[in-house]
Design a protein around this motif. Structure first.
Motif, PDB file in Angstrom:
ATOM      1  N   ARG A 236       0.835  -1.189   0.000  1.00  0.00           N
ATOM      2  CA  ARG A 236       0.000   0.000   0.000  1.00  0.00           C
ATOM      3  C   ARG A 236       0.879   1.252   0.000  1.00  0.00           C
ATOM      4  O   ARG A 236       1.810   1.379   0.802  1.00  0.00           O
ATOM      5  CB  ARG A 236      -0.914  -0.015   1.232  1.00  0.00           C
ATOM      6  N   SER A 237       0.571   2.197  -0.872  1.00  0.00           N
ATOM      7  CA  SER A 237       1.421   3.361  -1.081  1.00  0.00           C
ATOM      8  C   SER A 237       1.560   4.227   0.160  1.00  0.00           C
ATOM      9  O   SER A 237       2.624   4.815   0.406  1.00  0.00           O
ATOM     10  CB  SER A 237       0.876   4.210  -2.234  1.00  0.00           C
ATOM     11  N   THR A 238       0.503   4.319   0.962  1.00  0.00           N
ATOM     12  CA  THR A 238       0.573   5.126   2.165  1.00  0.00           C
ATOM     13  C   THR A 238       1.556   4.534   3.179  1.00  0.00           C
ATOM     14  O   THR A 238       2.265   5.262   3.872  1.00  0.00           O
ATOM     15  CB  THR A 238      -0.816   5.250   2.806  1.00  0.00           C
ATOM     16  N   ILE A 239       1.609   3.204   3.259  1.00  0.00           N
ATOM     17  CA  ILE A 239       2.564   2.545   4.151  1.00  0.00           C
ATOM     18  C   ILE A 239       3.984   2.753   3.629  1.00  0.00           C
ATOM     19  O   ILE A 239       4.918   3.028   4.394  1.00  0.00           O
ATOM     20  CB  ILE A 239       2.267   1.045   4.263  1.00  0.00           C
ATOM     21  N   ALA A 240       4.158   2.646   2.308  1.00  0.00           N
ATOM     22  CA  ALA A 240       5.474   2.859   1.695  1.00  0.00           C
ATOM     23  C   ALA A 240       5.967   4.281   1.966  1.00  0.00           C
ATOM     24  O   ALA A 240       7.137   4.499   2.290  1.00  0.00           O
ATOM     25  CB  ALA A 240       5.405   2.589   0.195  1.00  0.00           C
ATOM     26  N   TRP A 241       5.082   5.264   1.821  1.00  0.00           N
ATOM     27  CA  TRP A 241       5.469   6.654   2.081  1.00  0.00           C
ATOM     28  C   TRP A 241       5.841   6.841   3.546  1.00  0.00           C
ATOM     29  O   TRP A 241       6.816   7.529   3.871  1.00  0.00           O
ATOM     30  CB  TRP A 241       4.328   7.598   1.712  1.00  0.00           C
ATOM     31  N   ALA A 242       5.075   6.239   4.443  1.00  0.00           N
ATOM     32  CA  ALA A 242       5.362   6.361   5.874  1.00  0.00           C
ATOM     33  C   ALA A 242       6.741   5.793   6.207  1.00  0.00           C
ATOM     34  O   ALA A 242       7.495   6.366   6.996  1.00  0.00           O
ATOM     35  CB  ALA A 242       4.284   5.651   6.689  1.00  0.00           C
ATOM     36  N   MET A 243       7.088   4.664   5.588  1.00  0.00           N
ATOM     37  CA  MET A 243       8.399   4.060   5.826  1.00  0.00           C
ATOM     38  C   MET A 243       9.513   4.979   5.352  1.00  0.00           C
ATOM     39  O   MET A 243      10.520   5.172   6.038  1.00  0.00           O
ATOM     40  CB  MET A 243       8.483   2.705   5.121  1.00  0.00           C
ATOM     41  N   ALA A 244       9.334   5.555   4.170  1.00  0.00           N
ATOM     42  CA  ALA A 244      10.356   6.456   3.630  1.00  0.00           C
ATOM     43  C   ALA A 244      10.480   7.725   4.473  1.00  0.00           C
ATOM     44  O   ALA A 244      11.572   8.277   4.633  1.00  0.00           O
ATOM     45  CB  ALA A 244      10.032   6.813   2.180  1.00  0.00           C
ATOM     46  N   SER A 245       9.371   8.176   5.040  1.00  0.00           N
ATOM     47  CA  SER A 245       9.381   9.445   5.775  1.00  0.00           C
ATOM     48  C   SER A 245      10.149   9.362   7.084  1.00  0.00           C
ATOM     49  O   SER A 245      10.584  10.401   7.603  1.00  0.00           O
ATOM     50  CB  SER A 245       7.944   9.895   6.055  1.00  0.00           C
ATOM     51  N   VAL A 246      10.314   8.162   7.647  1.00  0.00           N
ATOM     52  CA  VAL A 246      11.062   8.028   8.908  1.00  0.00           C
ATOM     53  C   VAL A 246      12.505   7.601   8.680  1.00  0.00           C
ATOM     54  O   VAL A 246      13.260   7.404   9.626  1.00  0.00           O
ATOM     55  CB  VAL A 246      10.372   7.029   9.864  1.00  0.00           C
ATOM     56  N   ALA A 247      12.901   7.466   7.417  1.00  0.00           N
ATOM     57  CA  ALA A 247      14.227   6.915   7.099  1.00  0.00           C
ATOM     58  C   ALA A 247      15.344   7.954   7.081  1.00  0.00           C
ATOM     59  O   ALA A 247      16.494   7.604   6.842  1.00  0.00           O
ATOM     60  CB  ALA A 247      14.180   6.198   5.750  1.00  0.00           C
ATOM     61  N   GLU A 248      15.014   9.218   7.297  1.00  0.00           N
ATOM     62  CA  GLU A 248      16.015  10.287   7.331  1.00  0.00           C
ATOM     63  C   GLU A 248      16.788  10.395   6.009  1.00  0.00           C
ATOM     64  O   GLU A 248      18.011  10.523   5.978  1.00  0.00           O
ATOM     65  CB  GLU A 248      16.994  10.076   8.492  1.00  0.00           C
ATOM     66  N   ILE A 249      16.053  10.354   4.910  1.00  0.00           N
ATOM     67  CA  ILE A 249      16.669  10.467   3.582  1.00  0.00           C
ATOM     68  C   ILE A 249      17.093  11.908   3.323  1.00  0.00           C
ATOM     69  O   ILE A 249      16.342  12.845   3.575  1.00  0.00           O
ATOM     70  CB  ILE A 249      15.679  10.006   2.498  1.00  0.00           C
ATOM     71  N   GLU A 250      18.299  12.063   2.816  1.00  0.00           N
ATOM     72  CA  GLU A 250      18.814  13.386   2.459  1.00  0.00           C
ATOM     73  C   GLU A 250      19.434  13.336   1.073  1.00  0.00           C
ATOM     74  O   GLU A 250      19.797  12.269   0.573  1.00  0.00           O
ATOM     75  CB  GLU A 250      19.859  13.843   3.487  1.00  0.00           C
ATOM     76  N   ALA A 251      19.563  14.500   0.458  1.00  0.00           N
ATOM     77  CA  ALA A 251      20.116  14.601  -0.891  1.00  0.00           C
ATOM     78  C   ALA A 251      21.513  13.993  -0.946  1.00  0.00           C
ATOM     79  O   ALA A 251      22.322  14.168  -0.036  1.00  0.00           O
ATOM     80  CB  ALA A 251      20.164  16.059  -1.335  1.00  0.00           C
ATOM     81  N   GLY A 252      21.782  13.260  -2.024  1.00  0.00           N
ATOM     82  CA  GLY A 252      23.089  12.660  -2.240  1.00  0.00           C
ATOM     83  C   GLY A 252      23.277  11.297  -1.610  1.00  0.00           C
ATOM     84  O   GLY A 252      24.335  10.678  -1.775  1.00  0.00           O
ATOM     85  N   MET A 253      22.297  10.824  -0.900  1.00  0.00           N
ATOM     86  CA  MET A 253      22.426   9.532  -0.230  1.00  0.00           C
ATOM     87  C   MET A 253      22.257   8.363  -1.194  1.00  0.00           C
ATOM     88  O   MET A 253      21.737   8.506  -2.301  1.00  0.00           O
ATOM     89  CB  MET A 253      21.388   9.403   0.891  1.00  0.00           C
ATOM     90  N   PHE A 254      22.705   7.192  -0.763  1.00  0.00           N
ATOM     91  CA  PHE A 254      22.525   5.933  -1.464  1.00  0.00           C
ATOM     92  C   PHE A 254      21.448   5.167  -0.703  1.00  0.00           C
ATOM     93  O   PHE A 254      21.654   4.749   0.432  1.00  0.00           O
ATOM     94  CB  PHE A 254      23.840   5.156  -1.497  1.00  0.00           C
ATOM     95  N   VAL A 255      20.276   5.003  -1.336  1.00  0.00           N
ATOM     96  CA  VAL A 255      19.141   4.341  -0.696  1.00  0.00           C
ATOM     97  C   VAL A 255      18.865   3.025  -1.414  1.00  0.00           C
ATOM     98  O   VAL A 255      18.727   2.985  -2.643  1.00  0.00           O
ATOM     99  CB  VAL A 255      17.887   5.233  -0.725  1.00  0.00           C
TER     100      VAL A 255
END
Length: 351
Positions: free
Chosen positions: A131-150
């Protein structure tokens, strides 16, 4: 007078039961959520004669409570109550108003949807997976920043990476999966979303990732629950490989089934205890605190009951080697519940 009232109640109960039976032939509960609303909520507000308002009740039960009550039972009780109280009429095909109810072990939600389609609907996703909402929630807590390798080492149809890339575009994304059919679905989704050049797909096993040790900044993944896709290796073998490729200080966000949660909670993994301050002490005796500091804007909006539930969740989950759990959220996937776990890598694992 009393007999007339009893007859009225019997007629109302019969009407709601017949309407609910009609709903069974129309579709299952999950398909219910995917339907576009035929009328928006504003139509209900504009209805001059309240007795002419039609409604339907959409219910979902998850966790242990789902073993006691079914969605049909809850819908029948609420439906009868609304009909008695307001004189509304039940209509599952074309209602003026929809009442949404979700009951779980830790919270209850009663509301009126304000969108014509579910929030999880995405025009750019051709093949649906998580489910897309769950996927977005997971990404939102992952502390993603520009230039990172995800990395998503079990990307499936690529939903998590799609949601992350839409929100954080200036990042190097890699999705891996051992299934050709899953990667084909992911490729179709990337093309439809216009992200073909943003996300690289690899056909590799999660326990044999072709990546140098400590080369990945963030790992986000939905661990297969074992219903559609069986895990060929123990979940600890997967975590060990994720621990190897993740850099020190990096983040892992995983969606775990209740079964996975129980196995890891039992402490069978390679764990190193936390000290009394919630810090992880490595072999050299250097304490590395990983419990996050107070967050601005987020902590204040979380209810005390949810904070208590999440803290209890963390207290029960031991570290896995150098991976220390720092956040936990119990989420509903419809008929079942799951856990979003966030780990931080405290020190070099030496793998």
């Amino acid at each position: 007078m009393q007999e007339t009232e009893e007859n009225r109640e019997c007629q109302l109960e019969k009407q709601i039961e017949e309407t609910l039976e009609q709903g069974d032939s129309l579709t299952k509960r999950e398909k219910f959520q995917e339907e576009e609303f035929q009328n928006d909520v504003g139509k209900a507000v504009d209805t001059h004669n309240e007795n002419n308002l039609t409604f339907r009740v959409s219910c979902r039960c998850s966790g242990a409570i789902a073993k006691t009550f079914t969605a049909q039972e809850i819908g029948r009780i609420v439906g009868i109550a609304l009909m008695k109280q307001f004189g509304w009429k039940a209509d599952l095909r074309n209602p003026n108003l929809e009442i949404f109810i979700h009951l779980s072990d830790i919270y209850s939600v009663v509301g009126i949807p304000v969108f014509r389609v579910p929030l999880a609907s995405r025009a750019y996703i051709r093949t649906t997976g998580l489910r897309s909402t769950i996927a977005w929630a997971m990404a939102s807590v992952a502390e993603i920043e520009a230039g990172m390798f995800v990395l998503d080492p079990m990307c499936g149809f690529g939903t998590i990476l799609l949601e992350a890339a839409k929100e954080w575009p200036d990042v190097y994304y890699v999705g891996a999966d051992v299934s050709t059919s899953q990667l084909l679905g992911a490729s179709d989704n990337l093309k439809a979303a216009g992200l073909k050049d943003k996300i690289e797909l690899l056909k590799v096993s999660v326990i044999e990732l072709p990546l140098p040790s400590e080369s990945v900044d963030v790992i986000i993944s939905d661990i297969p629950f074992g219903k559609k896709f069986k895990l060929g290796k123990d979940i600890r073998s997967i975590l060990q490989e994720l621990e190897r490729v993740l850099r020190v200080g990096g983040t892992v966000v995983l969606l775990l089934s209740e079964a996975h949660h129980r196995r890891l909670k039992d402490g069978e993994g390679r764990s190193i205890p936390l000290n009394s301050k919630g810090c992880h002490t490595d072999e050299l005796g250097v304490a590395k605190c990983l419990i996050p500091k107070e967050k601005t804007g987020i902590a204040k909006t979380v209810s005390p009951s949810l904070e208590s539930s999440n803290q209890e969740c963390l207290d029960k989950m031991p570290p896995f080697g150098s991976l220390v759990p720092v956040e936990c959220y119990k989420v509903s996937l419809g008929k079942t519940d799951a856990f979003i776990y966030k780990y931080k890598k405290s020190h070099s694992s030496g793998l």
